[in-house]
Design a protein around this motif. Structure first.
Motif, PDB file in Angstrom:
ATOM      1  N   PRO A  71      40.146  62.143  59.413  1.00 44.77           N
ATOM      2  CA  PRO A  71      40.353  63.594  59.562  1.00 44.77           C
ATOM      3  C   PRO A  71      39.179  64.266  60.270  1.00 44.77           C
ATOM      4  O   PRO A  71      38.023  63.952  59.994  1.00 44.77           O
ATOM      5  CB  PRO A  71      40.491  64.102  58.130  1.00 44.77           C
ATOM      6  CG  PRO A  71      40.156  62.977  57.236  1.00 44.77           C
ATOM      7  CD  PRO A  71      40.021  61.728  58.029  1.00 44.77           C
ATOM      8  N   ASN A  72      39.478  65.217  61.145  1.00 47.53           N
ATOM      9  CA  ASN A  72      38.419  65.850  61.929  1.00 47.53           C
ATOM     10  C   ASN A  72      37.603  66.877  61.139  1.00 47.53           C
ATOM     11  O   ASN A  72      36.677  67.462  61.681  1.00 47.53           O
ATOM     12  CB  ASN A  72      38.973  66.482  63.205  1.00 47.53           C
ATOM     13  CG  ASN A  72      39.960  67.591  62.932  1.00 47.53           C
ATOM     14  OD1 ASN A  72      40.187  67.963  61.787  1.00 47.53           O
ATOM     15  ND2 ASN A  72      40.560  68.104  63.981  1.00 47.53           N
ATOM     16  N   ASN A  73      37.923  67.073  59.868  1.00 49.94           N
ATOM     17  CA  ASN A  73      37.148  68.008  59.053  1.00 49.94           C
ATOM     18  C   ASN A  73      36.236  67.297  58.051  1.00 49.94           C
ATOM     19  O   ASN A  73      35.730  67.920  57.119  1.00 49.94           O
ATOM     20  CB  ASN A  73      38.079  68.984  58.316  1.00 49.94           C
ATOM     21  CG  ASN A  73      38.920  68.298  57.258  1.00 49.94           C
ATOM     22  OD1 ASN A  73      39.217  67.103  57.350  1.00 49.94           O
ATOM     23  ND2 ASN A  73      39.319  69.054  56.260  1.00 49.94           N
ATOM     24  N   HIS A  74      36.016  65.988  58.228  1.00 52.99           N
ATOM     25  CA  HIS A  74      35.136  65.225  57.337  1.00 52.99           C
ATOM     26  C   HIS A  74      33.908  64.734  58.109  1.00 52.99           C
ATOM     27  O   HIS A  74      33.977  64.463  59.305  1.00 52.99           O
ATOM     28  CB  HIS A  74      35.878  64.031  56.727  1.00 52.99           C
ATOM     29  CG  HIS A  74      36.701  64.402  55.541  1.00 52.99           C
ATOM     30  ND1 HIS A  74      37.833  65.174  55.621  1.00 52.99           N
ATOM     31  CD2 HIS A  74      36.545  64.120  54.234  1.00 52.99           C
ATOM     32  CE1 HIS A  74      38.347  65.339  54.423  1.00 52.99           C
ATOM     33  NE2 HIS A  74      37.576  64.717  53.553  1.00 52.99           N
ATOM     34  N   VAL A  75      32.800  64.588  57.392  1.00 48.96           N
ATOM     35  CA  VAL A  75      31.539  64.155  57.978  1.00 48.96           C
ATOM     36  C   VAL A  75      31.553  62.644  58.188  1.00 48.96           C
ATOM     37  O   VAL A  75      31.805  61.879  57.255  1.00 48.96           O
ATOM     38  CB  VAL A  75      30.350  64.539  57.069  1.00 48.96           C
ATOM     39  CG1 VAL A  75      29.042  64.012  57.637  1.00 48.96           C
ATOM     40  CG2 VAL A  75      30.302  66.043  56.853  1.00 48.96           C
ATOM     41  N   SER A  76      31.284  62.242  59.422  1.00 47.30           N
ATOM     42  CA  SER A  76      31.135  60.832  59.766  1.00 47.30           C
ATOM     43  C   SER A  76      29.764  60.638  60.412  1.00 47.30           C
ATOM     44  O   SER A  76      29.034  61.602  60.665  1.00 47.30           O
ATOM     45  CB  SER A  76      32.238  60.405  60.741  1.00 47.30           C
ATOM     46  OG  SER A  76      32.091  61.073  61.986  1.00 47.30           O
ATOM     47  N   MET A  77      29.438  59.392  60.692  1.00 43.33           N
ATOM     48  CA  MET A  77      28.191  59.105  61.374  1.00 43.33           C
ATOM     49  C   MET A  77      28.221  59.739  62.757  1.00 43.33           C
ATOM     50  O   MET A  77      29.259  59.789  63.408  1.00 43.33           O
ATOM     51  CB  MET A  77      27.970  57.597  61.481  1.00 43.33           C
ATOM     52  CG  MET A  77      27.767  56.923  60.131  1.00 43.33           C
ATOM     53  SD  MET A  77      26.402  57.610  59.154  1.00 43.33           S
ATOM     54  CE  MET A  77      24.993  57.310  60.221  1.00 43.33           C
ATOM     55  N   ARG A  78      27.078  60.253  63.148  1.00 43.44           N
ATOM     56  CA  ARG A  78      26.861  60.937  64.427  1.00 43.44           C
ATOM     57  C   ARG A  78      27.594  62.267  64.537  1.00 43.44           C
ATOM     58  O   ARG A  78      27.771  62.805  65.619  1.00 43.44           O
ATOM     59  CB  ARG A  78      27.183  60.014  65.594  1.00 43.44           C
ATOM     60  CG  ARG A  78      26.255  58.809  65.659  1.00 43.44           C
ATOM     61  CD  ARG A  78      26.480  57.986  66.902  1.00 43.44           C
ATOM     62  NE  ARG A  78      25.602  56.845  66.932  1.00 43.44           N
ATOM     63  CZ  ARG A  78      25.908  55.649  66.415  1.00 43.44           C
ATOM     64  NH1 ARG A  78      27.068  55.462  65.835  1.00 43.44           N
ATOM     65  NH2 ARG A  78      25.058  54.650  66.497  1.00 43.44           N
ATOM     66  N   SER A  79      28.042  62.794  63.400  1.00 45.68           N
ATOM     67  CA  SER A  79      28.614  64.141  63.386  1.00 45.68           C
ATOM     68  C   SER A  79      27.489  65.164  63.502  1.00 45.68           C
ATOM     69  O   SER A  79      26.413  64.997  62.930  1.00 45.68           O
ATOM     70  CB  SER A  79      29.375  64.408  62.081  1.00 45.68           C
ATOM     71  OG  SER A  79      30.554  63.673  62.018  1.00 45.68           O
ATOM     72  N   HIS A  80      27.762  66.214  64.240  1.00 40.40           N
ATOM     73  CA  HIS A  80      26.844  67.345  64.377  1.00 40.40           C
ATOM     74  C   HIS A  80      27.351  68.415  63.405  1.00 40.40           C
ATOM     75  O   HIS A  80      28.468  68.894  63.559  1.00 40.40           O
ATOM     76  CB  HIS A  80      26.871  67.825  65.830  1.00 40.40           C
ATOM     77  CG  HIS A  80      26.093  69.060  66.090  1.00 40.40           C
ATOM     78  ND1 HIS A  80      26.037  69.618  67.327  1.00 40.40           N
ATOM     79  CD2 HIS A  80      25.350  69.867  65.298  1.00 40.40           C
ATOM     80  CE1 HIS A  80      25.298  70.717  67.288  1.00 40.40           C
ATOM     81  NE2 HIS A  80      24.872  70.879  66.061  1.00 40.40           N
ATOM     82  N   LEU A  81      26.538  68.748  62.408  1.00 44.51           N
ATOM     83  CA  LEU A  81      26.962  69.599  61.296  1.00 44.51           C
ATOM     84  C   LEU A  81      26.223  70.928  61.263  1.00 44.51           C
ATOM     85  O   LEU A  81      25.052  71.004  61.619  1.00 44.51           O
ATOM     86  CB  LEU A  81      26.665  68.894  59.967  1.00 44.51           C
ATOM     87  CG  LEU A  81      27.077  67.439  59.843  1.00 44.51           C
ATOM     88  CD1 LEU A  81      26.493  66.855  58.573  1.00 44.51           C
ATOM     89  CD2 LEU A  81      28.568  67.330  59.871  1.00 44.51           C
ATOM     90  N   ARG A  82      26.908  71.940  60.783  1.00 38.30           N
ATOM     91  CA  ARG A  82      26.256  73.207  60.430  1.00 38.30           C
ATOM     92  C   ARG A  82      26.334  73.320  58.914  1.00 38.30           C
ATOM     93  O   ARG A  82      27.422  73.257  58.335  1.00 38.30           O
ATOM     94  CB  ARG A  82      26.933  74.393  61.079  1.00 38.30           C
ATOM     95  CG  ARG A  82      26.184  75.698  60.748  1.00 38.30           C
ATOM     96  CD  ARG A  82      26.776  76.925  61.390  1.00 38.30           C
ATOM     97  NE  ARG A  82      26.836  76.793  62.837  1.00 38.30           N
ATOM     98  CZ  ARG A  82      27.920  77.098  63.567  1.00 38.30           C
ATOM     99  NH1 ARG A  82      29.010  77.545  62.992  1.00 38.30           N
ATOM    100  NH2 ARG A  82      27.895  76.972  64.869  1.00 38.30           N
ATOM    101  N   LEU A  83      25.174  73.477  58.285  1.00 41.68           N
ATOM    102  CA  LEU A  83      25.071  73.539  56.827  1.00 41.68           C
ATOM    103  C   LEU A  83      24.405  74.845  56.414  1.00 41.68           C
ATOM    104  O   LEU A  83      23.615  75.415  57.158  1.00 41.68           O
ATOM    105  CB  LEU A  83      24.211  72.387  56.298  1.00 41.68           C
ATOM    106  CG  LEU A  83      24.558  70.977  56.739  1.00 41.68           C
ATOM    107  CD1 LEU A  83      23.505  70.005  56.241  1.00 41.68           C
ATOM    108  CD2 LEU A  83      25.921  70.591  56.240  1.00 41.68           C
ATOM    109  N   THR A  84      24.701  75.267  55.192  1.00 42.01           N
ATOM    110  CA  THR A  84      23.982  76.383  54.588  1.00 42.01           C
ATOM    111  C   THR A  84      23.512  75.956  53.211  1.00 42.01           C
ATOM    112  O   THR A  84      24.301  75.482  52.395  1.00 42.01           O
ATOM    113  CB  THR A  84      24.886  77.628  54.449  1.00 42.01           C
ATOM    114  OG1 THR A  84      25.340  78.018  55.737  1.00 42.01           O
ATOM    115  CG2 THR A  84      24.120  78.780  53.810  1.00 42.01           C
ATOM    116  N   GLY A  85      22.220  76.125  52.985  1.00 40.63           N
ATOM    117  CA  GLY A  85      21.635  75.855  51.682  1.00 40.63           C
ATOM    118  C   GLY A  85      21.390  77.164  50.958  1.00 40.63           C
ATOM    119  O   GLY A  85      20.969  78.153  51.572  1.00 40.63           O
ATOM    120  N   SER A  86      21.651  77.179  49.654  1.00 35.72           N
ATOM    121  CA  SER A  86      21.461  78.406  48.877  1.00 35.72           C
ATOM    122  C   SER A  86      20.005  78.854  48.887  1.00 35.72           C
ATOM    123  O   SER A  86      19.723  80.043  48.766  1.00 35.72           O
ATOM    124  CB  SER A  86      21.940  78.200  47.439  1.00 35.72           C
ATOM    125  OG  SER A  86      21.211  77.153  46.820  1.00 35.72           O
TER     126      SER A  86
END
Length: 150
Positions: free
Chosen positions: A49-64
Motif C-alpha cells: 500500500p502506498n500509505n505505509h512506510v517502506s525502506m527508502r520512503s521519504h517521510l514527513r513526521l510531527t513529534g509532540s
C-alpha cells in the motif's frame, strides 16, 4: 488503543533479514528489528500500500515535543558499516528545510517501518520523557513509483 497493522514488502523483509543475520554480535536493535518482521504482514512489493512506510520512503513526521521533520528511512552505510541514528527528541535540530537520513537500525527507524500515514508511536527521549511521533505523509515511496530494486 489498537495496535497498528504493520505491513512490509517482501524485498525489504528479505534485505532486512540479511542485515540482521550479518550482525557480528547479539545486538538489541537487531533483535527488535527481527521482532518487527515477525509481527508484520509481508506482501509482494507490487501489492504494497502506498500509505505505509517502506525502506527508502521519504517521510514527513510531527513529534509532540520535537516538531516537524522530514526523514528518509535507509539501510546502514555499507562503506562505513555504521548507522548514524537521527536524534529525535526535544534537543533535535530543526530539519524543516532538509531531509535527514534515518537508519533502520535505530529505535525510530524500527518503530516507523510498516506504519501507515496517520499512525503514531511513542518514543522515549534522552531526558526521560517521551515524544509522540505521527506519520503525517509519505512524500516519496519507491513501491508507489514501481522502484522495487533500489
Amino acid at each position: 488503543m489498537t495496535r497498528p497493522r504493520l505491513i512490509i514488502n517482501r524485498l525489504d523483509a528479505d534485505r532486512i533479514q540479511r542485515l540482521i543475520d550479518s550482525q557480528q554480535h547479539d545486538d538489541e536493535l537487531a533483535t527488535r528489528l527481527e521482532s518487527r518482521l515477525i509481527q508484520a504482514e509481508i506482501v509482494p512489493p507490487d501489492d504494497f500500500p502506498n500509505n505505509h512506510v517502506s525502506m527508502r520512503s521519504h517521510l514527513r513526521l510531527t513529534g509532540s515535543r520535537s516538531g516537524h521533520h522530514e526523514l528518509m528511512l535507509r539501510y546502514p552505510d555499507p562503506a562505513s558499516e555504521e548507522c548514524i541514528p537521527f536524534a529525535f527528541g526535544s534537543t533535535a535540530p530543526s530539519l524543516q528545510s532538509a531531509i535527514a537520513p534515518l537508519c533502520i537500525m535505530s529505535p525510530l527507524g524500527i518503530a516507523l517501518l510498516g506504519l501507515a500515514v496517520g499512525e503514531q508511536i511513542t518514543l522515549p527521549c534522552e531526558d526521560g520523557l517521551s515524544d509522540i511521533i505521527r506519520v503525517d505523509a509519505i512524500l516519496h515511496q519507491p513501491e508507489a513509483c514501481g522502484q522495487f530494486h533500489l
